[in-house]
Enzyme design. Structure first.
Site, short mmCIF file in Angstrom:
data_model
loop_
_atom_site.label_atom_id
_atom_site.label_comp_id
_atom_site.label_asym_id
_atom_site.label_seq_id
_atom_site.Cartn_x
_atom_site.Cartn_y
_atom_site.Cartn_z
N TYR A 155 66.74 60.13 23.01
CA TYR A 155 66.87 60.43 21.56
C TYR A 155 68.34 60.71 21.22
CZ TYR A 155 65.04 61.71 16.99
OH TYR A 155 64.76 61.75 15.65
N LYS A 162 69.74 64.97 13.72
CA LYS A 162 68.60 65.73 13.15
C LYS A 162 68.92 67.23 13.09
CE LYS A 162 65.64 62.35 12.40
NZ LYS A 162 65.56 61.79 11.03
P1 NAD Z 1 61.22 53.25 9.24
O1 NAD Z 1 62.01 52.24 10.02
O2 NAD Z 1 60.00 52.77 8.58
O3 NAD Z 1 62.13 54.00 8.20
C1 NAD Z 1 63.52 54.21 8.40
C2 NAD Z 1 64.17 53.81 7.11
O4 NAD Z 1 65.58 54.08 7.14
C3 NAD Z 1 64.02 52.30 6.84
O5 NAD Z 1 63.41 52.10 5.60
C4 NAD Z 1 65.46 51.80 6.83
O6 NAD Z 1 65.68 50.73 5.95
C5 NAD Z 1 66.17 53.07 6.35
N1 NAD Z 1 67.61 52.97 6.57
C6 NAD Z 1 68.29 52.81 7.72
N2 NAD Z 1 69.61 52.69 7.47
C7 NAD Z 1 69.76 52.80 6.11
C8 NAD Z 1 70.87 52.75 5.23
N3 NAD Z 1 72.13 52.58 5.67
N4 NAD Z 1 70.64 52.89 3.89
C9 NAD Z 1 69.39 53.07 3.41
N5 NAD Z 1 68.30 53.12 4.20
C10 NAD Z 1 68.49 52.98 5.54
O7 NAD Z 1 60.87 54.38 10.33
P2 NAD Z 1 60.23 55.84 10.13
O8 NAD Z 1 59.81 56.25 11.50
O9 NAD Z 1 59.24 55.83 9.04
O10 NAD Z 1 61.49 56.72 9.76
C11 NAD Z 1 61.54 57.55 8.60
C12 NAD Z 1 62.14 58.90 8.95
O11 NAD Z 1 61.23 59.62 9.78
C13 NAD Z 1 63.45 58.83 9.72
O12 NAD Z 1 64.29 59.88 9.28
C14 NAD Z 1 63.01 59.12 11.14
O13 NAD Z 1 64.05 59.63 11.95
C15 NAD Z 1 61.95 60.16 10.86
N6 NAD Z 1 61.03 60.44 11.96
C16 NAD Z 1 60.36 59.43 12.55
C17 NAD Z 1 59.50 59.70 13.61
C18 NAD Z 1 58.77 58.59 14.32
O14 NAD Z 1 58.33 58.81 15.46
N7 NAD Z 1 58.58 57.44 13.71
C19 NAD Z 1 59.33 61.04 14.05
C20 NAD Z 1 60.03 62.05 13.40
C21 NAD Z 1 60.89 61.75 12.35
#
Ligand code: NAD
Length: 263
Positions: A155, A162
């Site tokens: 990570y 984060k």
């Molecule tokens: P996802 O890929 O569906 O979403 C990530 C989003 O970030 C995408 O829509 C992408 O286009 C956007 N992004 C990246 N760079 C960008 C930029 N320069 N400008 C605008 N948008 C940008 O994946 P997700 O897992 O739904 O992620 C959403 C959030 O949840 C993130 O912050 C991620 O770290 C967090 N999260 C995810 C998990 C997991 O296991 N999936 C767990 C905890 C937290």
């Protein structure tokens, strides 16, 4: 239920129907909210448009959160379209794939800066503009992960980002509280999404947690959506600056159950 009747939410970070932002959008739609979507890169338009159609959302704008002009453009359009908003969802993160594998000690200067800019500073940048559209108060919510607090293999720099994001939640909550704006984070357990696929060994991470959480399973996008609904509705009116865990209890463990085949 119509917990968000009469409220408008801008959701950043919708990429496809596996996105956590999609789980949130569905829960908000079912509860009467008016929605606007923003997506990160032009290539996502063809995935996001049909989803917007499913929920009758006609405000769909591209925005690269590293560009102030893109952010200004979305909020100017949102002001014209909605006048004011009540909810901001920040569900955005990115780090170079090289930095989500191997050893954290090898993180480059530009990889570190990029991860922190997109995954942490962007919340501050969006909050600056969104707060100006919340004259009657509102709620902001971002997505974080336990790798901010404890070292998790691969990570790496995202854990550092984060940590900065969670600290930003507390400072934003302190600044914006007098204006009636609450700022919180959900710390989600691992879920298979586009962003998660960039983390080396993610499938093993999913298996590891599903076998060890107190609930012996992982969580899904809809469970994050339902908690987001609570955190963005008046039901949580006294909560701000908080990180709420939706991880089937993983973070409470001091030591997971050792495997049964151990002597
Ligand atoms: P996802 O890929 O569906 O979403 C990530 C989003 O970030 C995408 O829509 C992408 O286009 C956007 N992004 C990246 N760079 C960008 C930029 N320069 N400008 C605008 N948008 C940008 O994946 P997700 O897992 O739904 O992620 C959403 C959030 O949840 C993130 O912050 C991620 O770290 C967090 N999260 C995810 C998990 C997991 O296991 N999936 C767990 C905890 C937290």
């Amino acid at each position: 239920m119509n917990l968000l009747e009469g409220k408008t939410a801008l959701i950043f970070g919708l990429a496809n129907n596996k996105s956590i932002a999609w789980g949130i959008a569905k829960a908000f739609h079912q509860n009467g909210a008016t929605l606007g979507f923003s997506y990160g890169i032009p290539q996502l338009e063809r995935r996001v448009m049909p989803l917007a159609g499913d929920l009758n959302v006609d405000f769909v704008e591209p925005c690269d959160v590293t560009k102030d002009e893109d952010i200004d453009d979305v909020f100017n359009k949102a002001e014209k379209r909605f006048g004011s908003i009540d909810i901001l969802i920040h569900s955005v993160a990115f780090a170079k794939q090289d930095d989500l594998a191997g050893r954290f000690v090898n993180t480059s200067r530009d990889g570190f800066a990029m991860a922190l800019d997109i995954s942490a500073y962007s919340l501050v940048a969006l909050a600056q503009r969104a707060s100006g559209l919340m004259p009657a108060g509102g709620s902001m919510l971002t997505m974080t992960y336990y790798g901010s607090e404890k070292a998790i293999p691969h990570y790496n720099v995202m854990g550092v980002a984060k940590a900065a994001l969670e600290a930003s939640v507390r400072y934003l909550a302190m600044d914006l509280g007098p204006d009636g704006i609450r700022v919180n984070a959900i710390s989600a357990g691992p879920i298979k999404t586009l962003a998660a696929a960039g983390i080396a060994g993610f499938r093993k991470m999913l298996r590891y947690t599903s076998e060890r959480t107190p609930m012996r399973r992982n969580v899904d996008q809809d469970e994050i959506g339902n908690t987001a609904l609570w955190l963005c509705s008046d039901l949580s009116s006294g909560i701000t600056g908080e990180v709420v865990y939706v991880d089937a209890g993983y973070h409470i463990l001091g030591m997971p159950e050792p495997p049964e085949n151990w002597e």
